[in-house]
Write a protein that holds these residues in place. Structure first.
Motif, PDB file in Angstrom:
ATOM      1  N   GLN A  80      11.281  -1.520  -8.502  1.00 41.46           N
ATOM      2  CA  GLN A  80      10.375  -1.499  -7.933  1.00 41.46           C
ATOM      3  C   GLN A  80      10.289  -2.528  -6.254  1.00 41.46           C
ATOM      4  N   SER A  81       9.727  -2.187  -5.630  1.00 42.72           N
ATOM      5  CA  SER A  81       9.648  -2.686  -4.258  1.00 42.72           C
ATOM      6  C   SER A  81       8.685  -3.781  -4.005  1.00 42.72           C
TER       7      SER A  81
ATOM      8  N   ALA B 284      15.773 -16.220  -0.679  1.00 41.43           N
ATOM      9  CA  ALA B 284      14.454 -15.824  -1.125  1.00 41.43           C
ATOM     10  C   ALA B 284      14.919 -14.155  -1.018  1.00 41.43           C
ATOM     11  N   VAL B 285      15.749 -13.524  -0.225  1.00 47.96           N
ATOM     12  CA  VAL B 285      16.254 -12.795  -0.159  1.00 47.96           C
ATOM     13  C   VAL B 285      17.258 -12.270  -1.383  1.00 47.96           C
ATOM     14  N   MET B 286      17.852 -13.187  -1.293  1.00 48.94           N
ATOM     15  CA  MET B 286      19.049 -12.376  -1.884  1.00 48.94           C
ATOM     16  C   MET B 286      18.325 -12.364  -4.017  1.00 48.94           C
ATOM     17  N   GLY B 287      17.136 -13.411  -3.883  1.00 49.83           N
ATOM     18  CA  GLY B 287      16.555 -13.078  -5.417  1.00 49.83           C
ATOM     19  C   GLY B 287      15.915 -11.791  -5.280  1.00 49.83           C
ATOM     20  N   ALA B 288      15.478 -11.447  -4.082  1.00 47.56           N
ATOM     21  CA  ALA B 288      14.278 -10.217  -4.334  1.00 47.56           C
ATOM     22  C   ALA B 288      15.399  -9.359  -4.580  1.00 47.56           C
ATOM     23  N   ALA B 289      16.354  -9.067  -4.075  1.00 46.31           N
ATOM     24  CA  ALA B 289      17.874  -8.314  -4.070  1.00 46.31           C
ATOM     25  C   ALA B 289      17.414  -8.271  -5.794  1.00 46.31           C
ATOM     26  N   LEU B 290      17.597  -9.673  -6.171  1.00 46.69           N
ATOM     27  CA  LEU B 290      17.984  -9.421  -8.075  1.00 46.69           C
ATOM     28  C   LEU B 290      16.406  -8.021  -8.554  1.00 46.69           C
TER      29      LEU B 290
ATOM     30  N   ILE C 156       0.730  -1.314   0.158  1.00 46.82           N
ATOM     31  CA  ILE C 156      -0.327  -0.615   0.570  1.00 46.82           C
ATOM     32  C   ILE C 156       0.629   0.798  -0.353  1.00 46.82           C
ATOM     33  N   ASP C 157       1.817   1.159   0.444  1.00 48.89           N
ATOM     34  CA  ASP C 157       2.560   2.624   0.969  1.00 48.89           C
ATOM     35  C   ASP C 157       4.276   1.716   1.435  1.00 48.89           C
ATOM     36  N   GLY C 158       5.202   1.460  -0.259  1.00 52.54           N
ATOM     37  CA  GLY C 158       6.382   1.443   0.534  1.00 52.54           C
ATOM     38  C   GLY C 158       6.970   1.845  -0.845  1.00 52.54           C
ATOM     39  N   SER C 159       8.587   2.150  -0.519  1.00 52.58           N
ATOM     40  CA  SER C 159       9.484   2.573  -1.400  1.00 52.58           C
ATOM     41  C   SER C 159      10.364   1.243  -2.111  1.00 52.58           C
TER      42      SER C 159
END
Length: 210
Positions: free
Chosen positions: A172-173, A159-165, A105-108
């Motif tokens: 985008q967030s 998963a965090v590393m995948g999110a970083a990619l 809803i509200d994130g950068s």
């Protein structure tokens, strides 16, 4: 068949095993240190996935402390401790899930490079802990809860590393938030596994031994 034999042996021999206690102490210290690293990096990078993983490290450190406290106690007390840990895992999962929903809803967009670097460091820490705990994965509910926490953490770090990619590629967030939601689901599912086994162990103990 071999799993049942392994579970029985582990449950009987590991209760006061000095090696088990040393591993728990090492896991506790590693998780406490990584909590400090990740919470600072998560806030600096504005990454909900890193902040969620940091809180997971803190929760695991507390869980290892509980496991050390009940390692030599009767099965009923170890099962009760596992149920407490199941509740904390569930609470963590629900909090992270709520945080991820709010982020949609509200994130950068978070800082992808920091996410990747800290995610890799966290993965190395969790893989080391998981390898140390691997032989105890089929013990009682208390031991199993420790293994499940470490297993989920290692999966979460990948998963965090995948999110970083994903963040790096899209700017985008949403990849960060999706991973935070996945980590929440892992925590919730893990809490259910631990609770079921602990309840089964309590149910198998004669009422006079509770």
């Amino acid at each position: 068949m071999s799993d049942h034999c392994c579970a029985g042996a582990s449950g009987k021999t590991a209760l006061n095993d000095p090696r088990w206690r040393r591993i728990l102490w090492a896991a506790l210290l590693i998780n406490a240190a990584m909590f400090g690293v990740e919470i600072v990096a998560g806030v600096a990078a504005d990454s909900r996935a890193l902040q969620a993983d940091a809180l997971d490290f803190l929760g695991d450190a507390a869980n290892y402390a509980i496991s050390l406290g009940v390692a030599g106690m009767a099965l009923a007390w170890r099962a009760r401790a596992a149920m407490v840990k199941a509740v904390t895992m569930l609470a963590f999962g629900l909090w992270v899930l709520g945080s991820a929903v709010w982020g949609f809803i509200d994130g950068s967009a978070p800082h992808a490079e920091t996410m990747g670097l800290i995610g890799a460091l966290a993965l190395a820490a969790n893989v080391a802990v998981a390898l140390m705990l691997y032989r105890y994965r089929t013990g009682d509910a208390n031991m199993r809860s420790v293994w499940i926490c470490s297993r989920n953490d290692a999966i979460g770090n990948v998963a965090v590393m995948g999110a970083a990619l994903g963040v790096f590629g899209t700017g985008q967030s949403w990849p960060d938030l999706v991973v935070a939601a996945i980590m929440a689901t892992l925590a919730i599912w893990g809490s259910i596994e631990v609770f079921r086994q602990a309840r089964g162990e309590l149910g198998a103990i004669p009422a006079t031994d509770h």
